[in-house]
Design a protein around this motif. Structure first.
Motif: not given
Length: 130
Positions: A91-96
């Motif tokens: 989640a730090e590096f990707g959108k929901s």
């Protein structure tokens, strides 16, 4: 090479002498480049590294900071989901809405988004001043 192929290939390199549970993960960065990682165990169990974390580290080491798709595979009877820590790392590096495919080596796949895997994720928005 596809995400699936990359994850399956790197899974073979997993260092899992204690659990014998090999996991491979591949992530596609915004650039389209695929980064892969495998689990690396340690006799001091908490010091091991998950496959997803390894793939993220490879992406960041290459200078990229956004992932757009994830594929995780293990030799389990049902698709294995990322652990809680890896869900937060993804989640730090990707959108929901990033697609996460969880698979078995036998071909069973389950697809979820990051938001479905980690509802209520702790994000940078939580760090903002009031």
């Amino acid at each position: 090479m596809s995400l699936k192929e990359a994850a399956l290939k790197v899974r073979a390199n997993a260092y899992a002498p204690y659990s014998n549970f090999q996991v491979g993960a591949a992530i596609q960065a915004r650039s389209g480049v695929i980064y892969a990682g495998c689990n690396v165990e340690n006799v001091a169990y908490p010091e091991g590294t998950c496959a997803e974390a390894g793939a993220i580290a490879a992406m960041v080491a290459a200078g990229e900071t956004e992932l757009t798709e994830v594929y995780v595979v293990a030799g389990s009877p049902m698709p294995v989901t990322p652990c809680g820590g890896c869900r937060q790392k993804l989640a730090e590096f990707g959108k929901s809405d990033v697609r996460v495919t969880m698979a078995t080596t036998g071909g069973v796949e389950q697809v979820m988004t990051l938001a479905e895997l980690l509802p209520g994720a702790f994000t940078q928005d939580h760090m903002a001043e009031e």
